[in-house]
Write an enzyme that holds these catalytic residues in place. Structure first.
Site, PDB file in Angstrom:
ATOM      1  N   ASP A  77       0.847  -1.188   0.000  1.00  0.00           N
ATOM      2  CA  ASP A  77       0.000   0.000   0.000  1.00  0.00           C
ATOM      3  C   ASP A  77       0.890   1.249   0.000  1.00  0.00           C
ATOM      4  O   ASP A  77       1.843   1.339   0.784  1.00  0.00           O
ATOM      5  CB  ASP A  77      -0.852  -0.055   1.278  1.00  0.00           C
ATOM      6  CG  ASP A  77      -1.969   0.959   1.294  1.00  0.00           C
ATOM      7  OD1 ASP A  77      -2.501   1.295   0.227  1.00  0.00           O
ATOM      8  OD2 ASP A  77      -2.329   1.407   2.411  1.00  0.00           O
ATOM      9  N   HIS A 177      -8.116  10.132   3.382  1.00  0.00           N
ATOM     10  CA  HIS A 177      -7.627   9.203   4.404  1.00  0.00           C
ATOM     11  C   HIS A 177      -8.073   9.678   5.776  1.00  0.00           C
ATOM     12  O   HIS A 177      -7.906  10.846   6.114  1.00  0.00           O
ATOM     13  CB  HIS A 177      -6.088   9.128   4.382  1.00  0.00           C
ATOM     14  CG  HIS A 177      -5.551   8.352   3.219  1.00  0.00           C
ATOM     15  ND1 HIS A 177      -4.557   8.823   2.389  1.00  0.00           N
ATOM     16  CD2 HIS A 177      -5.861   7.115   2.754  1.00  0.00           C
ATOM     17  CE1 HIS A 177      -4.294   7.927   1.470  1.00  0.00           C
ATOM     18  NE2 HIS A 177      -5.067   6.883   1.663  1.00  0.00           N
ATOM     19  N   GLY A 178      -8.621   8.766   6.553  1.00  0.00           N
ATOM     20  CA  GLY A 178      -8.970   9.089   7.926  1.00  0.00           C
ATOM     21  C   GLY A 178     -10.443   9.354   8.104  1.00  0.00           C
ATOM     22  O   GLY A 178     -11.232   9.306   7.156  1.00  0.00           O
ATOM     23  N   GLY A 210      -9.228   5.408   1.350  1.00  0.00           N
ATOM     24  CA  GLY A 210      -9.967   6.163   2.366  1.00  0.00           C
ATOM     25  C   GLY A 210     -11.352   5.597   2.606  1.00  0.00           C
ATOM     26  O   GLY A 210     -12.314   6.339   2.771  1.00  0.00           O
ATOM     27  N   GLY A 211     -11.451   4.270   2.651  1.00  0.00           N
ATOM     28  CA  GLY A 211     -12.751   3.608   2.805  1.00  0.00           C
ATOM     29  C   GLY A 211     -13.410   3.812   4.161  1.00  0.00           C
ATOM     30  O   GLY A 211     -14.587   3.499   4.321  1.00  0.00           O
ATOM     31  N   ASN A 231      -9.985   0.393   0.105  1.00  0.00           N
ATOM     32  CA  ASN A 231      -8.995   0.329   1.184  1.00  0.00           C
ATOM     33  C   ASN A 231      -9.580   0.822   2.503  1.00  0.00           C
ATOM     34  O   ASN A 231     -10.160   1.903   2.552  1.00  0.00           O
ATOM     35  CB  ASN A 231      -7.802   1.238   0.855  1.00  0.00           C
ATOM     36  CG  ASN A 231      -6.988   0.752  -0.317  1.00  0.00           C
ATOM     37  OD1 ASN A 231      -7.444  -0.073  -1.093  1.00  0.00           O
ATOM     38  ND2 ASN A 231      -5.790   1.269  -0.443  1.00  0.00           N
ATOM     39  N   VAL A 232      -9.361   0.037   3.535  1.00  0.00           N
ATOM     40  CA  VAL A 232      -9.870   0.418   4.859  1.00  0.00           C
ATOM     41  C   VAL A 232      -8.761   0.274   5.897  1.00  0.00           C
ATOM     42  O   VAL A 232      -8.160  -0.799   6.025  1.00  0.00           O
ATOM     43  CB  VAL A 232     -11.054  -0.487   5.286  1.00  0.00           C
ATOM     44  CG1 VAL A 232     -11.621  -0.019   6.631  1.00  0.00           C
ATOM     45  CG2 VAL A 232     -12.149  -0.503   4.233  1.00  0.00           C
TER      46      VAL A 232
END
Ligand code: G3H
Ligand code: ZN
Length: 285
Positions: A77, A177-178, A210-211, A231-232
């Site tokens: 990643d 993200h976040g 940024g899931g 993506n988590v």
């Protein structure tokens, strides 16, 4: 194209890419996947991989894969350099992401091309790239304002994938993200996603970073419109840390790791199971 994505495209679901840096997280993800019969992607950033060790990660995943029968790929990643990516490929990763989003468009293309060539020479079938920088970090963050001018431009996306030959592209469509501290992350621009899908064609897999913190309806729409990998990380980190803190608070005299960690594993497993169902990858093994 890797089989895991081919099937996701054909059957209109997304596979979760779950970030890990230790054994408890890996165990939780495999338990969830096994329970719901879902394929999974185990992902590690540069920092996460450095903590656990790339070869150890490969070996642990192979062992779980053999024991559970879960279809899994190991993914780098946000690799930021050729060296990182080479190292991961040499350690036996199935898939890599080169994140050149802080570079100029042209420099990013040059570096991504070199990575695609190396990956192909080693038989790695999935190279993901990113050219719009995704704001934030995998943590609880202060609100930031996302500007539409920084979202992925469809014609630039077409140009990028054609010139680099990548298999997958991480898109910026309102994701970040976040998780905002008030938990209200922004909405996704699904129209933009449709335009990107149209521009790059079916051979390129679209990835949503940024899931964490995205409304369920937005996720469902994104999957319907061509996202095959989500993506988590942050929500898994929150589940892990909050559960660990609570367990230690509730049991101040407990010092035995194998008695402390089951609740942590359970908390992470619960989040992974929710995501698997939301992404529609359950009962796909
Ligand atoms: O690459 C990792 C992901 O994009 C994670 O994003 O921490 O917001 O879930 P997240
Ligand atoms: Zn990401």
């Amino acid at each position: 194209m890797l089989d895991i994505f081919k099937k996701a495209q054909e059957n209109k679901y997304a596979v979760g890419a779950f970030n890990v840096s230790n054994l408890e997280q890996i165990k939780a993800i495999f338990l969830a996947a096994q329970n719901l019969k879902s394929p999974i992607i185990i992902s590690a950033s540069e920092g996460e991989a450095e903590f656990i060790g790339k070869k150890h990660l490969r070996a642990i995943i192979d062992s779980y894969k053999k024991e559970t029968g879960v279809e899994v790929i190991l993914h780098q990643d946000h690799g930021k350099s050729f060296e990182t990516i080479k190292d991961s490929i040499d350690a036996g990763y199935d898939s890599v992401q080169f994140d050149g989003s802080k570079l100029s468009f042209e420099e990013n293309i040059e570096k991504t091309k070199r990575i695609v060539e190396y990956a192909q020479s080693k038989g790695v079938k999935n190279v993901e790239a990113e050219f719009n920088h995704l704001e934030g970090q995998s943590a609880l963050i202060e609100k930031i304002e996302l500007k539409k001018e920084n979202f992925t431009d469809p014609s630039q996306a077409k140009d990028f994938v054609e010139r680099t030959g990548v298999d997958a592209l991480a898109v910026v469509i309102g994701n970040l993200h976040g998780v905002f501290k008030d938990c209200q992350n922004p909405k996704l621009d699904i129209d933009r996603l449709k335009e990107i899908r149209e521009a790059v064609g079916q051979d390129v897999n679209l990835v949503l970073h940024g899931g964490s913190g995205i409304a369920e309806d937005d996720i469902k729409e994104a999957v319907k419109n061509g996202i095959v990998k989500i993506n988590v990380n942050t929500e898994l980190r929150m589940a892990y840390t909050n559960s660990l803190k609570k367990t230690l608070e509730d049991n101040p005299d407990q010092i035995t790791p194998y008695k402390i960690m089951p609740l942590v594993v359970e908390a992470v497993q619960k989040v992974v199971e929710e995501k698997i169902k939301l992404f529609g990858s359950d009962n796909k093994l």
